[in-house]
Design a protein around this motif. Structure first.
Motif, PDB file in Angstrom:
ATOM      1  N   GLY A   2     -28.620 -31.064  11.513  1.00 41.67           N
ATOM      2  CA  GLY A   2     -29.992 -30.883  11.382  1.00 41.67           C
ATOM      3  C   GLY A   2     -30.650 -30.072  12.544  1.00 41.67           C
ATOM      4  O   GLY A   2     -29.882 -29.361  13.343  1.00 41.67           O
ATOM      5  N   THR A  85     -34.540 -38.784  10.736  1.00 38.79           N
ATOM      6  CA  THR A  85     -34.870 -38.244  12.121  1.00 38.79           C
ATOM      7  C   THR A  85     -34.649 -39.512  12.911  1.00 38.79           C
ATOM      8  O   THR A  85     -35.451 -40.647  12.585  1.00 38.79           O
ATOM      9  CB  THR A  85     -36.305 -37.753  12.195  1.00 38.79           C
ATOM     10  OG1 THR A  85     -36.116 -36.498  11.254  1.00 38.79           O
ATOM     11  CG2 THR A  85     -36.492 -37.293  13.461  1.00 38.79           C
ATOM     12  N   ASN A 110     -31.272 -35.435  12.297  1.00 32.58           N
ATOM     13  CA  ASN A 110     -32.379 -34.849  12.962  1.00 32.58           C
ATOM     14  C   ASN A 110     -32.861 -35.380  14.243  1.00 32.58           C
ATOM     15  O   ASN A 110     -32.815 -36.729  14.108  1.00 32.58           O
ATOM     16  CB  ASN A 110     -33.570 -34.244  12.432  1.00 32.58           C
ATOM     17  CG  ASN A 110     -33.375 -33.530  11.298  1.00 32.58           C
ATOM     18  OD1 ASN A 110     -32.669 -32.483  11.109  1.00 32.58           O
ATOM     19  ND2 ASN A 110     -34.143 -33.978  10.010  1.00 32.58           N
TER      20      ASN A 110
END
Length: 143
Positions: A2, A85, A110
């Motif tokens: 990511g 994330t 991410n």
């Protein structure tokens, strides 16, 4: 893989390499990117520093396989998914911050990296979705 996002910069993790370190970076940003590059280059041994919360900080070494095993156990236990994330708001000079980065890399997540502070949540851009984070007690108290 990511992205890696700082407050004012964003990078694709896949394209990070030594040339990324030549950009204008804070000490925190440099530490995060350096660790990512070492991981991507398959470094075999990592020297980490304990926080010193229970005594004098110590430097200890772990093999890549030990760190991968630890990361995998956390990923499985918390059922983390790729493309989620993670928030890295712990100092990457210490084991807690480094493991957040390694977990994220191992799970193709991410990364939003925020300079460590008492309340790192107030520095997250509005609308940024965070799926996974770790905090030290001082941060939890301030949050």
């Amino acid at each position: 893989m990511g992205y890696l996002k700082f407050l004012s910069k964003q990078f694709e993790i896949e394209t990070l390499d030594a040339s990324s370190l030549l950009k204008e970076l804070s000490s925190f940003e440099h530490s995060v990117i350096s660790l990512i590059i070492q991981w991507k280059e398959n470094q075999k041994v990592f020297s980490l520093t304990t926080s010193g919360s229970t005594g004098t900080p110590k430097s200890i070494s772990f093999t890549r396989e030990q760190l991968k095993t630890s990361a995998r156990l956390t990923i499985e236990t918390l059922q983390l998914k790729s493309n989620q994330t993670s928030l890295v708001c712990l100092d990457p000079h210490y084991i807690a911050g480094q493991m957040m980065i390694i977990r994220s890399l191992e799970n193709s997540m991410n990364i939003v990296a925020i300079e460590p502070s008492a309340d790192p949540l107030k520095n997250i851009p509005l609308g940024e979705k965070i799926d996974f984070a770790a905090f030290v007690p001082y941060q939890l108290q301030a949050i």
